[in-house]
Structure formats: C-alpha cells, structure tokens
Write a protein that holds these residues in place. Sequence first.
Motif, mmCIF file in Angstrom:
data_model
loop_
_atom_site.group_PDB
_atom_site.id
_atom_site.type_symbol
_atom_site.label_atom_id
_atom_site.label_comp_id
_atom_site.label_asym_id
_atom_site.label_seq_id
_atom_site.Cartn_x
_atom_site.Cartn_y
_atom_site.Cartn_z
ATOM 1 N N GLY A 166 -25.676 17.725 82.245
ATOM 2 C CA GLY A 166 -24.921 16.539 82.334
ATOM 3 C C GLY A 166 -24.855 16.096 83.953
ATOM 4 O O GLY A 166 -24.983 15.074 84.511
ATOM 5 N N ALA A 196 -18.044 19.788 87.131
ATOM 6 C CA ALA A 196 -18.428 18.483 87.223
ATOM 7 C C ALA A 196 -17.663 18.138 88.827
ATOM 8 O O ALA A 196 -18.364 17.364 89.764
ATOM 9 C CB ALA A 196 -17.840 17.612 86.249
ATOM 10 N N LEU A 200 -25.812 12.716 85.944
ATOM 11 C CA LEU A 200 -24.835 12.356 86.796
ATOM 12 C C LEU A 200 -25.405 12.029 88.243
ATOM 13 O O LEU A 200 -25.339 11.044 89.116
ATOM 14 C CB LEU A 200 -23.519 12.997 87.008
ATOM 15 C CG LEU A 200 -22.258 12.419 87.515
ATOM 16 C CD1 LEU A 200 -21.899 11.056 86.825
ATOM 17 C CD2 LEU A 200 -21.295 13.314 87.854
ATOM 18 N N LYS A 206 -17.288 8.151 85.897
ATOM 19 C CA LYS A 206 -18.098 8.028 84.685
ATOM 20 C C LYS A 206 -18.124 9.117 83.597
ATOM 21 O O LYS A 206 -18.857 8.896 82.554
ATOM 22 C CB LYS A 206 -19.569 8.116 85.733
ATOM 23 C CG LYS A 206 -19.764 6.734 86.700
ATOM 24 C CD LYS A 206 -21.116 7.118 87.286
ATOM 25 C CE LYS A 206 -21.569 5.896 88.272
ATOM 26 N NZ LYS A 206 -22.614 6.317 88.993
ATOM 27 N N CYS A 207 -17.494 10.331 83.916
ATOM 28 C CA CYS A 207 -17.473 11.235 82.992
ATOM 29 C C CYS A 207 -16.224 11.032 81.952
ATOM 30 O O CYS A 207 -15.042 10.946 82.368
ATOM 31 C CB CYS A 207 -17.341 12.446 83.782
ATOM 32 S SG CYS A 207 -18.645 12.821 84.949
ATOM 33 N N PHE A 248 -15.036 14.396 78.876
ATOM 34 C CA PHE A 248 -14.938 15.400 78.459
ATOM 35 C C PHE A 248 -14.740 15.833 76.805
ATOM 36 O O PHE A 248 -13.414 15.224 76.500
ATOM 37 C CB PHE A 248 -14.323 16.516 79.185
ATOM 38 C CG PHE A 248 -14.987 16.175 80.869
ATOM 39 C CD1 PHE A 248 -16.003 17.295 81.217
ATOM 40 C CD2 PHE A 248 -14.380 15.496 81.630
ATOM 41 C CE1 PHE A 248 -16.392 17.033 82.492
ATOM 42 C CE2 PHE A 248 -14.936 15.223 82.839
ATOM 43 C CZ PHE A 248 -15.912 16.183 83.362
ATOM 44 N N LYS A 292 -22.990 6.465 82.687
ATOM 45 C CA LYS A 292 -21.832 7.319 82.078
ATOM 46 C C LYS A 292 -22.785 8.660 81.458
ATOM 47 O O LYS A 292 -23.871 8.635 81.048
ATOM 48 C CB LYS A 292 -21.380 6.701 80.727
ATOM 49 C CG LYS A 292 -20.728 5.335 81.278
ATOM 50 C CD LYS A 292 -20.147 4.750 79.857
ATOM 51 C CE LYS A 292 -19.544 3.335 79.933
ATOM 52 N NZ LYS A 292 -19.241 2.557 78.892
ATOM 53 N N VAL A 293 -21.581 9.802 81.921
ATOM 54 C CA VAL A 293 -22.042 10.773 81.189
ATOM 55 C C VAL A 293 -20.974 11.698 80.331
ATOM 56 O O VAL A 293 -19.845 11.785 81.028
ATOM 57 C CB VAL A 293 -22.521 11.843 82.701
ATOM 58 C CG1 VAL A 293 -23.014 13.282 81.815
ATOM 59 C CG2 VAL A 293 -23.560 11.289 83.371
ATOM 60 N N HIS A 294 -21.159 11.922 79.237
ATOM 61 C CA HIS A 294 -20.008 12.678 78.503
ATOM 62 C C HIS A 294 -20.634 14.054 78.283
ATOM 63 O O HIS A 294 -21.674 14.408 78.171
ATOM 64 C CB HIS A 294 -20.091 11.836 77.434
ATOM 65 C CG HIS A 294 -19.467 10.603 77.219
ATOM 66 N ND1 HIS A 294 -19.160 9.781 76.164
ATOM 67 C CD2 HIS A 294 -18.993 9.877 78.391
ATOM 68 C CE1 HIS A 294 -18.770 8.628 76.502
ATOM 69 N NE2 HIS A 294 -18.514 8.813 78.183
ATOM 70 N N PHE A 295 -19.596 15.189 78.189
ATOM 71 C CA PHE A 295 -19.862 16.327 77.947
ATOM 72 C C PHE A 295 -19.053 17.051 76.812
ATOM 73 O O PHE A 295 -17.896 16.542 76.524
ATOM 74 C CB PHE A 295 -19.329 17.200 79.125
ATOM 75 C CG PHE A 295 -19.981 16.938 80.402
ATOM 76 C CD1 PHE A 295 -21.083 17.652 80.979
ATOM 77 C CD2 PHE A 295 -19.558 15.686 81.325
ATOM 78 C CE1 PHE A 295 -21.666 17.323 82.288
ATOM 79 C CE2 PHE A 295 -20.106 15.372 82.540
ATOM 80 C CZ PHE A 295 -20.983 16.302 82.870
#
Length: 315
Positions: A137, A166, A141, A205-206, A208, A147-150
């Motif tokens: 991820g 991150a 990024l 943008k993240c 979690f 957008k980045v989801h973990f």
Amino acid sequence: KSKQTAGAVADSSPRLGTDEHRDETPPQKKLSFKAAKEHNVPQDLNKVLENKVVETVSDLYYINMSVVEMMCLDGADGEGIVSKSVSSRSDLIPGVYEGGLKIWECTFDLIDYFSEAEIQFTNKTVLDLGCGAGLLGIVALKGKAEKVHFQDYNSTVIDEITLPNAVANCINEGSRMGNGGDGRTSEPPSKRLKKVECSLDALTKCRFFSGEWSQVSQLLLSSNKPFSKYDVILTSETIYNPDYYSALHDTLAQLLHEKGRVYLASKAHYFGVGGGIHLFEKFVEERNVFRTSIVKIIDKGLQRCIMEMAFKDSS
C-alpha cells in the motif's frame, strides 16, 4: 504461512518468515470472525514513531519488527499475539495471529512486478489486504494513489507496524529523493527519527482497519463515511490456508470495482497448511466470478507466482 527467507534482503532488513516451523499440519480450528475496527491516525505523529527503530529496504522505510516484538512482550501488545507466537514457536496461530509481524518474501515479488509491468496507481483507490507491514500500500501511496486503505487481521499489527510504516514513509519525502531521484539512499537513515515533518496530504489518503475480512467488508459497506469500491486490491501470501478461500473470494467480489484488478502474490504451495496458487486458482474458477491469469512465475527456491484477477464481465 509456509515461507522461505528472501535471499535478496540482508539480515538487517525486515524479518522474513522461514519454513522451519511449518512441518506439521496445524490442528483443526473454527473459523474466526474477529470484529472489524478502524484505527485513526493519531494527531501527534511523533508518538507513532516513539521508541521505534526505522530501517530501509530499497526506497521504503519500515519499522524494525524485532524491537516491536520486544516492546510487545513488555506489555505493549493488548492482543498478546507476540507472547502466543513465541510460546507456540509459530508465525501462524489460526484465528489468533495471522503472520502480520513479519514481511514475507512474496511482498517483494509483487513490488518488483509493479515496476516491471509498469502498474499505474495514479488517482486509483487501493486496498492492501492482509497488509502486515503495509509495504504494498505504501508503494501505491508513493505512486500517487488517490486513496490507500490497509487491512490486517490483528489490531496490534496495524497500531505497531502498519501505521508507523505509513508515517515513516511520509516523512521528508522530498529530501529522500536524492541520488539522481531514484529514491535510494546511499547511506542508512538515522535509527531514530527525532522530528516528524509529515506530508499531511499523503496521510489523509490513508485509512487503517483490523479484523477478519468479512467483518471489514461489512464495516466499509455499511459505514456512514463515503466509500467507493477499489480500483486495485493488493494482497500477498494470504492464500496459505484453503479454509479462508471463501472469505477471501467474497471479500474481493464485494470490494473490487467492476473494472478493477486484483494483484495476488503467493507461493505455489504452502507445506503444512495445504494452500497455494494453483489450488486457489481452481477455487476461483469454480466460483465463476473472476477470470485469473498467472502473470509472473519466480523459480528461485520454492516456486512463487503473481496472479492478476478481474471480473469475468469486465473489459
């Protein structure tokens, strides 16, 4: 997870799992439904990296996991997954700990593939599923994803590993792009980062999440927060256990955009737990929802593969 050490990474780099503890088949267990939880980024980013030791591999920062494990043994681990992993001498305790405190070698296979295949993340929505350290991820990024989801099974992994990684990769982003702009540093970084100067744009943008896949899907789809399905889902070494195939398949089907792509990295076979790329490929074919393609095979040591998945009716 039956894993081998990645030869390209030095001893001081991320701890990589080995096959030593996977010789015996684990006992039968009930599938877990660990509740989903969203983890907010703390306002004080200095606290995220407090007492953490930061190292690099290629142009990525990561938290030294041995130090985190020692801290967790001293009481920083609310789930108790470190002590349970140590006492059972296993990197996988089904329904308790799913291996997120180590970086497995297929992660680097997938990162290499992004570059080789010129995978573009610009303006894409991305999910790093079963993220562990979150390096996949983080690469997205850095590739200007929108957008980045973990997601990881364990909340301890998100709080102590993923989120700090991150943050570390958002620090002084511009100043790290020296040496011709290739992102590689000629000297190792300071072991302790004294002051955080983080790109707030990148961190905003993240998101979690911890919890079991189906629970995280339910949380996302039922949330009051705006949610759009993912253009790209990245996942590495998550198909080691055939018992999880149905949950993984359904999660991908629920969360992937109709024209999206899944990039999955895996060993050909996981000794002791029975999963592997070909067994999962057969499972997916029988469900008749996705089309699959093996886009890369790595024959160094135990064979490893990269699979691309897309909906059958997508262009």
